[in-house]
Structure formats: C-alpha cells, structure tokens
Design an enzyme around this catalytic site. Structure first.
Site, PDB file in Angstrom:
ATOM      1  CG  ASP A 236      -2.023   1.001   1.165  1.00 26.68           C
ATOM      2  OD1 ASP A 236      -2.077   1.773   0.190  1.00 26.68           O
ATOM      3  OD2 ASP A 236      -2.876   1.016   2.092  1.00 26.68           O
ATOM      4  CG  HIS A 238      -1.609   4.472   2.917  1.00 24.32           C
ATOM      5  ND1 HIS A 238      -0.550   3.758   3.416  1.00 24.32           N
ATOM      6  CD2 HIS A 238      -2.699   3.917   3.481  1.00 24.32           C
ATOM      7  CE1 HIS A 238      -0.964   2.822   4.239  1.00 24.32           C
ATOM      8  NE2 HIS A 238      -2.273   2.888   4.299  1.00 24.32           N
ATOM      9  CD  GLU A 262      -4.581  -0.565  -0.537  1.00 25.36           C
ATOM     10  OE1 GLU A 262      -4.470  -1.801  -0.369  1.00 25.36           O
ATOM     11  OE2 GLU A 262      -4.985   0.201   0.355  1.00 25.36           O
ATOM     12  CD  GLU A 288      -7.856   2.841   1.798  1.00 26.20           C
ATOM     13  OE1 GLU A 288      -6.856   2.206   1.447  1.00 26.20           O
ATOM     14  OE2 GLU A 288      -8.070   3.171   2.971  1.00 26.20           O
ATOM     15  CG  ASP A 311     -14.169   0.481   4.221  1.00 27.17           C
ATOM     16  OD1 ASP A 311     -15.168  -0.087   4.744  1.00 27.17           O
ATOM     17  OD2 ASP A 311     -13.164   0.785   4.875  1.00 27.17           O
ATOM     18  CG  HIS A 338     -10.037  -0.401   3.202  1.00 25.95           C
ATOM     19  ND1 HIS A 338     -10.670   0.354   4.165  1.00 25.95           N
ATOM     20  CD2 HIS A 338      -8.712  -0.247   3.417  1.00 25.95           C
ATOM     21  CE1 HIS A 338      -9.754   0.952   4.920  1.00 25.95           C
ATOM     22  NE2 HIS A 338      -8.561   0.604   4.489  1.00 25.95           N
TER      23      HIS A 338
HETATM   24 MG    MG Z   1      -5.037   1.494   1.775  1.00 24.57          MG
END
Ligand code: MG
Length: 421
Positions: A236, A238, A262, A288, A311, A338
C-alpha cells in the site's frame, strides 16, 4: 423448516403422487409454508449509535423495532460526523417497514443530495444504518444475510493480514511475521509510504527521491523474504505520491510479483491511475475512498484498476457493495474489500464476499489489538487459519459483547442511549 411446513411437504410428496405430477402440490406446500402472509410485520421505533475507537473511529448503529428485534450495523473511517447525521435519518425511519431496505436507503440518499449525499460522511452514515437493516431483516426472516444477498458462492472467506512487518530496522519484525504465519494467513499487506522519511526533500511535494524509492523497495524485498512465496503480498502507498513516483514504484516492484500495488497515486484522478496501470505489469488496486457505484463507474470504464477495493462499511452498504462488485464483474475485475472494523463489520463484509463471484480477498487489520478482537463479540474468535466461515445464524450472525466493546468506547459519547429529539 418448522413442523407444520414439514408435514405439508410430506403430504405433498408422499405415495404415488411423487414425480413430475406432484410439483404443483409441492409448490403449493412450499407456498403455504413460506406465504407472504407469514412475513413479519415490523415498524422501526428507534435508531441509536455508539462510538468505538479501535483502528480509527467505528460508529455502531442499532435499528430497533416494535417487535423487540433490533439490527446492528457498523460504519468506519468517514464515520466521523455520522452520529448527528444518523439522528437526522432517525426521524424519517421511525414508523417505516425495515424490510424495505433498498427503498429506505435510496430515500435517505436522495433526500440528501444538497447535503452531500454523493459521498463522504453522508454515505458512510447511511452505510451504518443499511447494514443494521440487513442484520434486522435476517433476524426477522430467520436467514443469514448472505442468503438475502443471493446465496453463498463459498463457505469461507479468505483474509489478508495487514501485517505491519515491513520495516527491516524493526527488531520485532521477524517475530511479528512468525505470529502472522502461525495464524495461517495466505496473504499479507504491508505499507511502504512514510511521510517522516528523512530522505524527503520537502514535507509537501509528493515526488519521492531516489533514496525514498530505495527504502520502499527494500521494505518490499524484506517482506518477500519474511513470507514464503506462496503467501500473496500486497503493498500500500496510501495515495501519497505523484505520477512519476507511482510509475517508478510500480516498475521497481515488478520482480516481486505482488498480489497488487495499492493506490500509488490518489484515486480521484482516474486517468492518472490508468496511466500507471498501463505502464506496468504490477497489478494496481484502488477504491477504499470511493463511494457508491458512481465512484467506481469511471475506474471500471477507463480500466484504471486491475482490482477494486470498496470499503463495505463506508461506501454505501452491503447491497451497494454487491452492486459495485457486480458492475466490476462485467469488466472481469475482482474485488478485495478494504476492512478495518470489528468482528461485527468484518462478518457483515463476509456475507457480501460470500455472495459475489469475483471476490478475491478481504482485509483484516486488528493484529495490534488481538485481545479486543477476540472478546468483541460473544462468539469469540471468528478467524480460523486465515479464513472466516460464514455462520448459518440469522442476520450477520455475531453479537456484540458490550462489556468488552465498551473498553474501546469513545469517552463522553452515547452508548446506544435514546436521543432527546
Ligand atoms: Mg489502503
């Protein structure tokens, strides 16, 4: 099946009548056993919330009825601000039939189009209510939620562990990895972004220096060394970097054959995500922080992601997640949701993951808080060797242990107490 319906069925299928000619009688018996007239008549009487801080904030929602049944849902991340929004929905929900789940959530959403119902906190607040309504519907009808979502395609749900073992300089990293392996996980995820990296030239600019790229690749190599090659590895970023960095990282990690990389860039600019995806053989995953089908539509249409990660406790709820997954399936795109919530929300997610064909793997993020995880619901530990088996109990199938859960209550917030409005 109750005694009455079993007797009806036996009568319908007994003796010489058994065979194709008995089908109308059988159908009539099934109809009488499951007649719509036997459908529970329910009215919503109240909606209440409680707030827990575990991995970030989780808002737990209960929808109460005049028959004593209640449903329990959970929302997270952009659930900040959800309790007052839910209190506003409550006035509309009281007196409504809770079994009309899609109608109620669509009404709340369309009533809020000038109040932000296109995404963010508004949709996450709806999500908590929607999940509670599914739990309630399952309890009222005596069925697990997956049955109401179309039935299950699989009996157990594969999890990946957000392992937090990526730092080669962490003296406890190997011990943490052994714990993850001993728990039987077949997939893990690590984080490589680090805003405190001393190699950053600038706290705001999002282009990683060569030294930052080297540090990130070193983390991936270290994780690959810690876990056997048959364990899938996701990484990830982010969404903290720019296009140049995203492309470079996706290329640099190609030899590691990741499950996915990700959000190398934020997901808002779909064209940028697509450009990275087209530049690399590393699978790209995003989503997400996207909401509703509308959030995922252009990602899919522009082929910006190999895998999407809604998510489920945030993006619109269980049925909306199923709709997103179905939309993705028409592009042959798998779904790796997520998930950072308690066993209640995680199990709710499992019902969706069981019902969709294109499920890949579900996140589990509570390894730093195992005692709370294992005591949060009355059923205890629900993970077995990296998988969760769907329960056949009605509704979501797990019930909060309030004494345990309250240990993580956000101070000075209501705990399913009635509001005065
Ligand atoms: Mg993430």
């Amino acid at each position: 099946m109750n005694t009455l319906s079993r007797r009806h069925l036996l009568r319908a299928t007994s003796g010489a009548a058994v065979g194709i000619f008995s089908l109308p009688a059988l159908a009539a018996a099934v109809q009488s056993a499951t007649s719509p007239y036997r459908r529970p008549k329910l009215k919503i009487t109240d909606v209440r919330t409680a707030q827990v801080r575990a991995h970030g904030l989780q808002v737990h929602v209960r929808v109460y009825t005049d028959q004593g049944l209640f449903g329990h849902g959970e929302a997270t991340d952009s659930a900040v601000g959800a309790p007052p929004l839910i209190d506003g929905f409550r006035r509309f929900l009281i007196g409504q039939d809770p079994l009309n789940i899609d109608l109620l959530t669509e009404r709340i959403r369309t009533m809020g189009i000038f109040a932000g119902a296109q995404g963010g906190q508004y949709v996450t607040a709806i999500t908590g209510v929607e999940i509670a309504l599914w739990d309630l519907a399952g309890k009222a009808l005596g069925l697990p939620v997956y049955q109401l979502l179309g039935g299950k395609m699989r009996d157990r749900i594969r999890l990946y562990c957000d392992a937090q073992t990526e730092d080669p300089d962490d003296p406890n990293a190997r011990e943490k990895a052994e714990q993850v392996k001993s728990m039987g996980f077949t997939a893990v995820k690590i984080d490589v972004d680090d805003l405190r990296d001393p190699n950053r030239w600038d706290p705001v600019n999002t282009t990683a220096s060569n030294a930052e790229i080297d540090r990130m690749v070193r983390k991936v190599a270290f994780a690959r060394e810690l876990f056997p090659s048959r364990v899938d590895l996701a990484v990830d970023m982010h969404g903290r970097y720019d296009m140049t960095t995203g492309k470079r990282m996706a290329k640099e990690v190609e030899p590691f054959k990741l499950l996915y990389l990700e959000e190398p860039v934020p997901a808002e600019n779909v064209d940028a995500m697509r450009d990275i995806r087209e530049s690399t053989s590393t699978p790209i995953c995003c989503g997400e922080n996207l909401f509703l089908r509308h959030g995922f539509r252009t990602v899919l249409e522009k082929r910006a992601a190999d895998i999407i990660m809604p998510d489920i406790q945030k993006c619109g709820g269980l049925l909306e997640s199923r709709k997103i997954a179905d939309m993705a399936h028409t592009y042959y795109v798998p779904v790796a949701p997520h998930c950072v919530v308690s066993p209640i929300g995680t199990m709710a997610s499992c019902h969706v993951c069981a019902a969709i064909p294109n499920f890949l793997v579900l996140e589990w993020h509570w390894i730093p808080r195992l005692p709370l995880w294992r005591s949060f619901v009355k059923e205890g530990e629900i993970i077995d060797k990296g998988f969760i088996t769907l329960p056949d109990r009605p509704g979501i199938g797990v019930e909060m242990d309030e004494e345990a859960a309250r240990k993580a209550q956000v101070p000075n917030t209501p705990w399913f107490e009635p509001t005065r409005s």
